[in-house]
Design a protein around this motif. Structure first.
Motif, short mmCIF file in Angstrom:
data_model
loop_
_atom_site.label_atom_id
_atom_site.label_comp_id
_atom_site.label_asym_id
_atom_site.label_seq_id
_atom_site.Cartn_x
_atom_site.Cartn_y
_atom_site.Cartn_z
N ARG A 9 47.52 -22.17 -18.52
CA ARG A 9 46.85 -20.88 -18.33
C ARG A 9 46.62 -20.64 -16.85
O ARG A 9 46.36 -21.56 -16.10
CB ARG A 9 45.48 -20.87 -19.05
CG ARG A 9 45.60 -20.97 -20.54
CD ARG A 9 44.26 -20.89 -21.21
NE ARG A 9 43.29 -21.77 -20.55
CZ ARG A 9 41.99 -21.52 -20.48
NH1 ARG A 9 41.48 -20.46 -21.03
NH2 ARG A 9 41.18 -22.36 -19.87
N ARG A 10 46.71 -19.38 -16.46
CA ARG A 10 46.43 -19.02 -15.08
C ARG A 10 44.94 -19.14 -14.81
O ARG A 10 44.12 -18.73 -15.62
CB ARG A 10 46.85 -17.59 -14.80
CG ARG A 10 48.30 -17.46 -14.55
CD ARG A 10 48.60 -16.10 -14.00
NE ARG A 10 49.94 -16.12 -13.47
CZ ARG A 10 50.51 -15.10 -12.90
NH1 ARG A 10 49.86 -13.98 -12.77
NH2 ARG A 10 51.73 -15.20 -12.45
N LEU A 11 44.62 -19.67 -13.65
CA LEU A 11 43.25 -19.79 -13.20
C LEU A 11 43.15 -19.16 -11.82
O LEU A 11 44.05 -19.32 -10.99
CB LEU A 11 42.81 -21.26 -13.15
CG LEU A 11 42.80 -21.98 -14.50
CD1 LEU A 11 42.52 -23.46 -14.31
CD2 LEU A 11 41.79 -21.35 -15.44
N TYR A 12 42.07 -18.44 -11.59
CA TYR A 12 41.91 -17.68 -10.35
C TYR A 12 40.68 -18.15 -9.57
O TYR A 12 39.66 -18.50 -10.16
CB TYR A 12 41.74 -16.19 -10.67
CG TYR A 12 42.88 -15.60 -11.44
CD1 TYR A 12 43.98 -15.05 -10.80
CD2 TYR A 12 42.87 -15.59 -12.84
CE1 TYR A 12 45.03 -14.50 -11.51
CE2 TYR A 12 43.92 -15.05 -13.56
CZ TYR A 12 45.00 -14.51 -12.89
OH TYR A 12 46.04 -13.97 -13.60
N THR A 46 34.87 -26.59 -7.59
CA THR A 46 35.30 -25.22 -7.32
C THR A 46 35.49 -24.46 -8.62
O THR A 46 36.13 -24.95 -9.55
CB THR A 46 36.62 -25.23 -6.53
OG1 THR A 46 36.42 -25.97 -5.32
CG2 THR A 46 37.09 -23.82 -6.20
N ARG A 47 34.92 -23.26 -8.68
CA ARG A 47 35.07 -22.42 -9.88
C ARG A 47 36.52 -21.96 -10.01
O ARG A 47 37.15 -21.57 -9.04
CB ARG A 47 34.17 -21.19 -9.76
CG ARG A 47 32.71 -21.48 -9.79
CD ARG A 47 31.94 -20.21 -9.44
NE ARG A 47 30.52 -20.40 -9.50
CZ ARG A 47 29.77 -20.82 -8.48
NH1 ARG A 47 30.33 -21.10 -7.32
NH2 ARG A 47 28.47 -20.95 -8.62
N GLN A 48 37.00 -21.96 -11.26
CA GLN A 48 38.32 -21.44 -11.57
C GLN A 48 38.19 -20.55 -12.80
O GLN A 48 37.77 -21.00 -13.86
CB GLN A 48 39.31 -22.57 -11.84
CG GLN A 48 39.59 -23.41 -10.62
CD GLN A 48 40.67 -24.43 -10.89
OE1 GLN A 48 40.67 -25.11 -11.91
NE2 GLN A 48 41.60 -24.55 -9.95
N TYR A 49 38.57 -19.30 -12.65
CA TYR A 49 38.36 -18.29 -13.69
C TYR A 49 39.65 -18.02 -14.46
O TYR A 49 40.71 -17.86 -13.88
CB TYR A 49 37.85 -17.00 -13.07
CG TYR A 49 36.49 -17.17 -12.43
CD1 TYR A 49 35.34 -16.93 -13.15
CD2 TYR A 49 36.38 -17.61 -11.12
CE1 TYR A 49 34.09 -17.12 -12.58
CE2 TYR A 49 35.13 -17.79 -10.53
CZ TYR A 49 34.00 -17.55 -11.27
OH TYR A 49 32.77 -17.74 -10.70
N SER A 50 39.52 -17.95 -15.78
CA SER A 50 40.66 -17.71 -16.66
C SER A 50 40.75 -16.21 -16.98
O SER A 50 39.88 -15.42 -16.62
CB SER A 50 40.47 -18.48 -17.96
OG SER A 50 39.35 -17.95 -18.68
N GLU A 51 41.81 -15.86 -17.69
CA GLU A 51 41.96 -14.47 -18.17
C GLU A 51 40.80 -14.10 -19.08
O GLU A 51 40.33 -12.96 -19.06
CB GLU A 51 43.30 -14.30 -18.90
CG GLU A 51 44.52 -14.42 -18.01
CD GLU A 51 44.66 -13.28 -17.01
OE1 GLU A 51 44.16 -12.16 -17.26
OE2 GLU A 51 45.28 -13.50 -15.96
#
Length: 113
Positions: A9-12, A46-51
């Motif tokens: 999954r993409r993480l932002y 570090t925070r990583q945000y998903s869709e």
């Protein structure tokens, strides 16, 4: 900047998320502190945000525009999650067939007799 987790999954990063949803990084951190979302974190924190996190942030923005405060938004999000969970349970209980939402034994015709 975006990355992919082990599930593909993409993480932002928070800076990208803030730009994508049109809010500030401090707002996103506030929503996290208030329990409105819980992003994944790297081993370094570090925070990583998903869709899915992006969808929650967009929903928060909609509810803010409607005039809700953060406590109200928290309740709405909780009720929406409960509703989705109950719908999944109902779907499983009814099996995979689609009966159009009618009660068991109903023919779908008026009159009931």
């Amino acid at each position: 900047m975006h990355d992919r987790n082990s599930a593909g999954r993409r993480l932002y990063a928070i800076s990208v998320v803030a730009e994508l949803v049109g809010t500030g990084q401090q707002n996103i951190r506030l929503y996290e502190r208030r329990g409105l979302l819980t992003p994944e974190r790297t081993e370094g924190g570090t925070r990583q945000y998903s869709e899915a996190d992006l969808a929650v942030l967009r929903r928060i923005a909609e509810l803010l525009e409607e005039g809700l405060n953060l406590a109200g938004i928290a309740k709405v999000l909780e009720l929406e999650m409960d509703n989705a969970r109950l719908r999944r349970q109902l779907k499983r209980a009814r099996g995979t067939g689609d009966d159009g939402g009618r009660p068991a034994g109903s023919t779908g015709r008026g009159g009931g007799q």
